[in-house]
Design a protein around this motif. Sequence first.
Motif, short mmCIF file in Angstrom:
data_model
loop_
_atom_site.label_atom_id
_atom_site.label_comp_id
_atom_site.label_asym_id
_atom_site.label_seq_id
_atom_site.Cartn_x
_atom_site.Cartn_y
_atom_site.Cartn_z
N ILE A 37 26.15 1.86 44.78
CA ILE A 37 24.75 2.38 44.86
C ILE A 37 24.32 3.27 43.75
N LEU A 38 25.49 4.11 43.36
CA LEU A 38 25.16 5.19 42.42
C LEU A 38 24.82 4.51 41.05
N PRO A 39 26.07 3.46 40.62
CA PRO A 39 26.04 3.03 39.28
C PRO A 39 24.62 2.08 39.29
N THR A 40 24.08 1.47 40.31
CA THR A 40 22.85 0.78 40.34
C THR A 40 21.74 1.68 40.18
N LEU A 41 21.54 2.91 40.72
CA LEU A 41 20.69 3.57 40.67
C LEU A 41 20.48 4.43 39.18
N ILE A 42 21.78 4.54 38.65
CA ILE A 42 21.90 5.22 37.24
C ILE A 42 21.28 4.17 36.19
N ALA A 43 21.79 2.89 36.32
CA ALA A 43 21.44 1.63 35.54
C ALA A 43 19.89 1.59 35.51
N PHE B 193 18.18 4.49 34.01
CA PHE B 193 18.25 4.54 32.58
C PHE B 193 17.31 3.54 32.01
N PHE B 194 17.25 2.31 32.72
CA PHE B 194 16.53 1.18 32.25
C PHE B 194 15.08 1.79 32.02
N VAL B 195 14.48 2.31 33.22
CA VAL B 195 13.18 2.89 33.23
C VAL B 195 12.71 3.81 32.03
N ALA B 196 13.93 4.91 31.87
CA ALA B 196 13.65 5.73 30.78
C ALA B 196 13.87 5.27 29.64
N LEU C 260 12.88 1.99 28.88
CA LEU C 260 11.58 1.13 28.60
C LEU C 260 10.50 2.18 28.48
N SER C 261 10.16 3.18 28.93
CA SER C 261 9.34 4.04 28.68
C SER C 261 9.26 4.75 27.42
N LYS C 262 10.22 5.14 26.83
CA LYS C 262 10.58 5.66 25.66
C LYS C 262 10.45 4.62 24.34
N LYS C 263 10.79 3.40 24.58
CA LYS C 263 10.82 2.48 23.58
C LYS C 263 9.45 1.47 23.75
N SER C 264 8.62 1.75 24.48
CA SER C 264 7.52 0.89 24.71
C SER C 264 6.38 1.10 23.76
N ASN C 265 6.47 2.49 23.31
CA ASN C 265 5.53 3.01 22.41
C ASN C 265 6.05 3.00 20.67
N TYR C 266 7.14 2.19 20.86
CA TYR C 266 7.61 2.10 19.55
C TYR C 266 6.97 0.94 18.52
N SER C 267 6.53 1.21 17.39
CA SER C 267 5.81 0.20 16.52
C SER C 267 6.93 -0.63 15.87
N THR C 268 6.46 -1.93 15.29
CA THR C 268 7.16 -2.91 14.69
C THR C 268 7.22 -2.57 13.29
N PRO D 242 17.23 -1.75 26.31
CA PRO D 242 16.30 -1.96 27.76
C PRO D 242 16.64 -3.06 28.18
N THR D 243 17.15 -4.20 27.30
CA THR D 243 17.63 -5.57 27.90
C THR D 243 18.82 -5.39 28.53
N TYR D 244 19.81 -4.80 27.55
CA TYR D 244 21.26 -4.66 28.03
C TYR D 244 21.07 -3.74 29.68
N LEU D 245 20.42 -2.76 29.83
CA LEU D 245 20.11 -2.13 31.00
C LEU D 245 19.68 -2.89 32.18
N ALA D 246 18.65 -3.89 31.86
CA ALA D 246 17.95 -4.49 32.67
C ALA D 246 19.06 -5.71 33.42
N ILE D 247 19.77 -6.11 32.35
CA ILE D 247 20.84 -6.99 32.61
C ILE D 247 21.89 -6.51 33.58
N LEU D 248 22.26 -5.30 33.20
CA LEU D 248 23.42 -4.44 34.12
C LEU D 248 22.72 -4.24 35.32
#
Length: 156
Positions: free
Chosen positions: A84-90, A93-96, A98-106, A130-136
């Motif tokens: 439960i703990l690693p799943t919640l942490i992953a 971290f995925f949400v964090a 994703l929210s941090k990098k969603s505003n990144y410009s290319t 974000p892809t790594y954390l989503a897969i994890l």
Amino acid sequence: MMKVILRLIGVTFIAIGIYYGYKSGYHLVNYGITSGLEPGTFSQGRPYWEIVVEFVLWLAVISTGVGLINSTRIGLKTAIYSLILPTLIAGLFFVAELSKKSNYSTTMMVNTERREMNLVEQWKYIYSEPTYLAILTIVLIAIFLLTNKQLKLVKT
């Protein structure tokens, strides 16, 4: 067959947990020297709380591996509660990330010249974490469901 798969996953969890637990434990103990970064890394240091959370995560991963190897009712329950703990942490971290990098410009600036990032640069700087954390997170949920299914089989 399911027990063999769970035991292999358990051994893998223990091996990975020990390796990364040792690394994060080293940074935890020597935070004043390393600032949470590997040698040769030029970056701003990581916050201490992040290293503590990472260390606790790897302890939970080791506990999950021990529970999966045991494969008895108590071991599987330990594995489920430890997952439960690693799943919640992953997931957090995925949400964090994703929210941090969603505003990144290319678009990036190189020597006062604006240019578009190529796909490799976009992957490296924006999409890989974000892809790594989503897969994890998905893999941890799948292992949780697999362990829960095995626990139901052991109860009967």
